[in-house]
Design a protein around this motif. Structure first.
Motif, short mmCIF file in Angstrom:
data_model
loop_
_atom_site.label_atom_id
_atom_site.label_comp_id
_atom_site.label_asym_id
_atom_site.label_seq_id
_atom_site.Cartn_x
_atom_site.Cartn_y
_atom_site.Cartn_z
N GLY A 69 38.04 -30.56 -6.95
CA GLY A 69 38.61 -29.56 -6.05
C GLY A 69 39.11 -28.32 -6.76
N LEU A 70 39.10 -27.22 -6.02
CA LEU A 70 39.65 -25.95 -6.47
C LEU A 70 40.79 -25.63 -5.51
CD1 LEU A 70 38.98 -23.72 -8.57
CD2 LEU A 70 37.64 -22.61 -6.77
N PHE A 71 42.01 -25.43 -6.03
CA PHE A 71 43.19 -25.28 -5.20
C PHE A 71 43.87 -23.93 -5.45
CE2 PHE A 71 42.37 -29.69 -6.04
CZ PHE A 71 42.52 -30.29 -4.80
N PHE A 72 44.26 -23.25 -4.36
CA PHE A 72 44.94 -21.97 -4.47
C PHE A 72 45.66 -21.68 -3.16
CE2 PHE A 72 40.47 -21.32 -3.42
CZ PHE A 72 40.51 -20.54 -2.29
N SER A 73 46.48 -20.61 -3.17
CA SER A 73 47.17 -20.19 -1.95
C SER A 73 46.63 -18.84 -1.51
CB SER A 73 48.68 -20.12 -2.18
OG SER A 73 48.97 -19.19 -3.21
N VAL A 74 46.64 -18.61 -0.19
CA VAL A 74 46.18 -17.35 0.38
C VAL A 74 47.29 -16.78 1.26
CG1 VAL A 74 44.53 -16.28 1.98
CG2 VAL A 74 43.74 -17.99 0.34
N ALA A 75 47.58 -15.48 1.08
CA ALA A 75 48.58 -14.80 1.90
C ALA A 75 47.87 -14.03 3.01
CB ALA A 75 49.38 -13.83 1.05
N THR A 76 48.36 -14.21 4.24
CA THR A 76 47.88 -13.41 5.37
C THR A 76 49.06 -12.64 5.94
OG1 THR A 76 48.20 -15.24 6.92
CG2 THR A 76 46.01 -15.01 5.93
N ASN A 77 48.79 -11.46 6.48
CA ASN A 77 49.84 -10.62 7.06
C ASN A 77 49.61 -10.43 8.54
OD1 ASN A 77 51.01 -10.26 4.60
ND2 ASN A 77 50.97 -8.05 4.67
N GLU A 78 50.72 -10.34 9.27
CA GLU A 78 50.70 -9.98 10.68
C GLU A 78 51.64 -8.79 10.85
OE1 GLU A 78 52.05 -11.74 15.03
OE2 GLU A 78 52.00 -13.07 13.30
N ASN A 79 51.11 -7.70 11.38
CA ASN A 79 51.92 -6.50 11.60
C ASN A 79 52.16 -6.33 13.09
OD1 ASN A 79 51.96 -5.70 8.82
ND2 ASN A 79 49.83 -5.13 9.07
N ALA A 135 39.58 -23.44 11.01
CA ALA A 135 40.53 -22.36 10.71
C ALA A 135 39.80 -21.29 9.94
CB ALA A 135 41.70 -22.90 9.90
N GLU A 136 40.08 -20.01 10.27
CA GLU A 136 39.53 -18.87 9.56
C GLU A 136 40.68 -18.00 9.07
OE1 GLU A 136 35.24 -17.78 11.33
OE2 GLU A 136 36.92 -17.26 12.64
N LEU A 137 40.61 -17.60 7.82
CA LEU A 137 41.64 -16.75 7.22
C LEU A 137 40.99 -15.59 6.49
CD1 LEU A 137 43.79 -19.45 5.37
CD2 LEU A 137 44.27 -18.45 7.60
N ILE A 138 41.61 -14.44 6.55
CA ILE A 138 41.28 -13.33 5.67
C ILE A 138 42.59 -12.92 5.03
CG2 ILE A 138 40.50 -10.95 5.50
CD1 ILE A 138 38.55 -11.50 7.73
N GLY A 139 42.63 -12.97 3.70
CA GLY A 139 43.86 -12.65 3.01
C GLY A 139 43.63 -12.47 1.52
N ARG A 140 44.71 -12.57 0.77
CA ARG A 140 44.65 -12.39 -0.68
C ARG A 140 45.10 -13.67 -1.39
NH1 ARG A 140 43.93 -7.37 -2.79
NH2 ARG A 140 44.25 -5.63 -1.38
#
Length: 121
Positions: free
Chosen positions: A20-30, A4-9
């Motif tokens: 482990g390092l844990f976080f959430s990433v937001a991705t947008n679809e327009n 899986a590849e993601l680009i987000g914030r």
């Protein structure tokens, strides 16, 4: 292949738990709806990183993530996350930075709302 590849914030500051390092990433679809109006959908992804990073990540950072999809069961609930191990990639991107491996597409121009809710891992 499981990739899986993601680009987000980043939606939150990363949480260090054990190795482990844990976080959430937001991705947008327009997209344009049937009436021709622009719509935006934000998806939230849980990310777990199990490798040392040469930089610090903070809430709101633009990132590129490459890892594998993993689903875990916790108390009769299933959680899916993107796991980055030694083979995976985490890059911190500048706004509007182009990612050459994705055809030079510019993914940094959106501004998703940060997730202020706790995300269970």
């Amino acid at each position: 292949m499981n990739r899986a590849e993601l680009i987000g914030r980043l939606g939150n500051d990363p949480d260090q738990k054990g190795k482990g390092l844990f976080f959430s990433v937001a991705t947008n679809e327009n997209y344009k709806d049937k009436d021709g109006n622009w719509q935006s959908i934000t998806e939230w992804h849980k990310v777990a990183v199990f490798k040392d990073l040469p930089f610090q990540l903070n809430k709101g950072d633009n990132v590129y993530i490459s890892g594998k999809i993993k689903t875990n069961k916790v108390e009769d609930k299933y959680y899916t996350s993107i796991v980055v191990d030694l083979k995976g990639v985490v890059e911190k991107l500048e706004p509007h930075q182009k990612r050459a491996s994705l055809g030079g597409a510019d993914f940094g121009g959106y501004e998703p709302e940060p997730n202020n809710e706790a995300v269970p891992f």
